[in-house]
Design a protein around this motif. Structure first.
Motif, short mmCIF file in Angstrom:
data_model
loop_
_atom_site.label_atom_id
_atom_site.label_comp_id
_atom_site.label_asym_id
_atom_site.label_seq_id
_atom_site.Cartn_x
_atom_site.Cartn_y
_atom_site.Cartn_z
N ILE A 9 0.82 -1.22 0.00
CA ILE A 9 0.00 0.00 0.00
C ILE A 9 0.85 1.26 0.00
O ILE A 9 0.35 2.34 -0.35
CB ILE A 9 -0.96 0.03 1.21
CG1 ILE A 9 -0.18 -0.10 2.53
CG2 ILE A 9 -2.03 -1.04 1.08
CD1 ILE A 9 -1.04 0.09 3.77
N TYR A 10 2.11 1.14 0.38
CA TYR A 10 2.98 2.32 0.39
C TYR A 10 3.80 2.46 -0.89
O TYR A 10 4.47 3.47 -1.09
CB TYR A 10 3.94 2.26 1.59
CG TYR A 10 3.23 2.17 2.92
CD1 TYR A 10 2.11 2.95 3.19
CD2 TYR A 10 3.69 1.31 3.91
CE1 TYR A 10 1.46 2.87 4.41
CE2 TYR A 10 3.03 1.22 5.14
CZ TYR A 10 1.92 2.01 5.38
OH TYR A 10 1.28 1.92 6.58
N ARG A 11 3.74 1.45 -1.75
CA ARG A 11 4.52 1.47 -2.98
C ARG A 11 3.77 2.20 -4.09
O ARG A 11 2.56 2.39 -4.04
CB ARG A 11 4.84 0.04 -3.43
CG ARG A 11 5.68 -0.77 -2.43
CD ARG A 11 7.04 -0.15 -2.22
NE ARG A 11 7.92 -1.02 -1.44
CZ ARG A 11 9.12 -0.64 -1.02
NH1 ARG A 11 9.60 0.55 -1.32
NH2 ARG A 11 9.87 -1.48 -0.30
N SER A 12 4.51 2.57 -5.12
CA SER A 12 3.94 3.29 -6.25
C SER A 12 4.57 2.80 -7.55
O SER A 12 5.80 2.90 -7.71
CB SER A 12 4.20 4.80 -6.11
OG SER A 12 4.17 5.45 -7.36
N SER A 16 8.29 4.10 -8.41
CA SER A 16 9.30 3.04 -8.47
C SER A 16 9.98 3.00 -9.83
O SER A 16 11.21 2.84 -9.92
CB SER A 16 8.65 1.67 -8.17
OG SER A 16 8.21 1.61 -6.84
N ASP A 380 5.75 6.59 -1.11
CA ASP A 380 5.74 6.95 -2.53
C ASP A 380 4.32 6.93 -3.09
O ASP A 380 4.01 7.68 -4.03
CB ASP A 380 6.61 5.97 -3.33
CG ASP A 380 8.09 6.26 -3.17
OD1 ASP A 380 8.44 7.31 -2.60
OD2 ASP A 380 8.91 5.43 -3.62
N ALA A 381 3.47 6.08 -2.54
CA ALA A 381 2.09 6.01 -3.03
C ALA A 381 1.39 7.35 -2.89
O ALA A 381 0.56 7.73 -3.73
CB ALA A 381 1.31 4.94 -2.27
N GLU A 384 2.60 9.65 -5.77
CA GLU A 384 1.90 9.33 -7.02
C GLU A 384 0.47 9.84 -6.98
O GLU A 384 -0.04 10.37 -7.98
CB GLU A 384 1.90 7.83 -7.29
CG GLU A 384 1.09 7.47 -8.55
CD GLU A 384 1.21 6.03 -8.99
OE1 GLU A 384 0.33 5.60 -9.77
OE2 GLU A 384 2.17 5.35 -8.60
N ALA A 385 -0.19 9.69 -5.85
CA ALA A 385 -1.57 10.16 -5.73
C ALA A 385 -1.65 11.67 -5.91
O ALA A 385 -2.60 12.19 -6.52
CB ALA A 385 -2.15 9.76 -4.38
#
Length: 407
Positions: A9-12, A16, A380-381, A384-385
Motif C-alpha cells: 500500500i505504500y509502494r507506487s 518506483s 511513494d504512493a 503518485e496520488a
C-alpha cells in the motif's frame, strides 16, 4: 543497500519506475537535477531523491512483522513510529496502541503494562530512562527496536568524544523524540547541552567567550543541559553532533561557528584545534543529505510553485519546505485530499503551526511547472496520488499510465 519488505500500500508503480530509471543512470548519486515529467498543460519536476529512507523502511518492516507474528498479543508503540499520519494510522487500525504522544506526554500509564506485552521502540530511538522503566516492568526494552541506525551512529559519536572528555553540543529541537533520546544517551557519558538553532549557538558562544555572566546560563538554557552541567568547566572542550534530520547547512554553520569561538577564545593554532574542538564531522543521515541536496538541485530549475508532501510534525520535511520557500511559493501538504481543486488548496504553515487555505495557487499559464518532493517518512504512493490529482485538474490523468509504460 538492504531492501525491506514494506507493505504494498505504500509502494507506487510510477515512482518506483522513475527511481529505478534514475538509479540506472546515476548509480553514484552525483546528479541532483530533477526528473522532468512533461504532461502537456502541466509539467512536474520531481526531486532526484525523496520518500522513504533506510531507517523508515526498517522501522515499518519490523513493526508490521511484529503485528503479523503476534496475534492476540497487546502491542504498544512508545509514540509515533515515524512522523507520517498514514503509516501511524495504519498501525493503529491493526490494534497497536501509543503509550505517549510525540512530546512525551503519557497516554497510557506504565502501570497498565504487563510483562508479556510487546513494546516497539520507534525509529527515533528512546531515552535510557524509558529503557530502564520498561526493564523494571519485566519487558525487554530492545527486543522490538526500530531505532534508525543513523540515529544510533550519532549516539556512538557522542559517546566516543564524551570518553575523550569533550562536552557534547547537540544541534536539535529540544522537544523532538530523537533529540530527547540523543540527549539521554549522551549525558550518560559526558556533560551535554542542546542548541536548537544558530541564534542559541551564538548565545552559547558568548558564554564560552566570557561575554555573558555564567550565573545567567541556567535560565538561558533551562531544560536543555544535563544535570550538574557547569559552564565554567564544561565548555572548555566541546564537539557538535546533531538530530539527524536538521538542515545540513545550519548544522555545518553551527559547528563552524563553535569551532571559531574555541579558536579565538583559547588562541589556538590550526594544529591545536583538536585540543578544544572535537572533529565530529557530519552526523546527518544520508537521506537527509540526499533529499536536501536534491531540493537544492531542483530549485535551480525555473518553476511556478513547489509542493512538499509529508507529515506536519516531520522535521526533515519541514526543512525541505524551508529550502523551497526561499525561492518560490511553496505548499506543504500531507495528502492529495488537500488539493481541493485547480483553484483551491489546503496547506500547512509549520512556522505558525496552522492550516491555511489558499485560492488560485496554480499559475494561470500553460504549461504550469511544479517542483515536487516529499519527506523521508512519506510513502511513494502518496506522491503518485498527488501527481494524479494534479493531472486530473487538467484532464490528463491517463498520461501517468502512459509514462509508466514508456519507462
Amino acid at each position: 543497500m538492504k531492501t525491506f519488505n514494506v507493505p504494498v500500500i505504500y509502494r507506487s508503480p510510477l515512482i518506483s519506475a522513475i527511481k529505478n530509471k534514475r538509479k540506472e543512470q546515476d548509480r553514484m548519486k552525483k546528479d541532483f537535477t530533477p526528473t522532468t515529467l512533461d504532461f502537456g498543460p502541466i509539467k512536474i519536476l520531481l526531486a532526484r531523491h525523496f520518500g522513504f529512507c533506510y531507517g523508515v523502511e526498517n522501522a515499518i518492516e519490523i513493526a508490521f512483522k511484529t503485528v503479523d507474528e503476534n496475534p492476540g498479543k497487546r502491542i504498544f508503540l512508545l509514540s509515533e513510529m515515524i512522523h507520517n499520519p498514514h503509516v501511524n494510522n495504519d498501525l493503529l487500525d491493526r490494534g497497536v496502541q501509543f503509550l505517549m504522544d510525540t512530546s512525551g506526554k503519557q497516554l497510557i500509564p506504565w502501570s497498565a503494562l504487563q510483562a508479556d506485552d510487546i513494546v516497539i521502540i520507534p525509529a527515533f530511538g528512546t531515552t535510557l530512562e524509558i529503557e530502564r522503566q520498561l526493564a523494571g516492568l519485566g519487558i525487554e526494552p530492545l527486543k522490538y527496536n526500530t531505532t534508525c541506525p543513523f540515529v544510533e551512529r550519532v549516539w556512538n559519536k557522542a559517546e566516543q568524544i564524551g570518553n575523550k572528555n569533550y562536552t557534547v553540543i547537540v544541534h536539535g529541537k529540544p522537544k523532538h523524540e530523537e533529540t530527547r533520546a540523543t540527549f539521554s544517551h549522551s549525558q550518560a557519558n559526558t556533560p551535554t547541552i542542546v542548541v536548537k538553532d544558530m541564534e542559541e549557538a551564538i548565545v552559547l558562544g558568548e558564554f564560552i567567550k566570557g561575554k555573558r555572566p555564567l550565573e545567567d546560563f541556567a535560565d538561558v538554557f533551562k531544560g536543555q543541559f544535563s544535570e550538574g552541567f557547569n559552564p565554567a568547566t564544561d565548555l572548555q572542550r566541546v564537539g557538535v553532533v546533531n538530530q539527524t534530520t536538521m538542515l545540513a547547512t545550519e548544522t555545518q554553520a553551527i559547528a563552524d561557528y563553535i569551532r571559531q569561538v574555541m579558536v579565538e577564545t583559547f588562541d589556538l593554532s590550526p594544529e591545536a584545534v583538536p585540543e578544544r574542538f572535537a572533529d565530529t564531522r557530519d552526523t546527518l543521515c544520508y537521506a537527509t543529505n540526499d533529499n536536501q541536496s536534491a531540493v537544492t538541485g531542483m530549485l535551480k530549475e525555473a518553476a511556478d510553485l513547489a509542493i512538499v508532501v509529508g507529515g506536519y510534525n516531520s522535521s526533515n520535511t519541514s526543512h525541505l519546505v524551508e529550502l523551497c520557500e526561499e525561492k518560490l511559493p511553496t505548499y506543504y501538504i500531507s495528502s492529495p485530499e488537500q488539493l481541493i481543486s485547480a483553484t483551491e488548496i489546503s496547506h500547512y504553515d509549520f512556522h505558525n503551526k496552522q492550516e491555511l487555505h489558499t485560492s488560485y495557487y496554480l499559475a494561470d499559464k500553460s504549461p504550469v511547472t511544479i517542483l515536487l518532493t516529499s519527506g523521508a517518512s512519506c510513502p511513494d504512493a502518496l506522491v503518485e496520488a498527488v501527481i494524479r490529482k494534479l493531472l486530473s485538474f487538467y484532464g490528463v490523468e491517463h498520461k501517468a499510465d502512459e509514462y509508466i509504460a514508456q519507462l
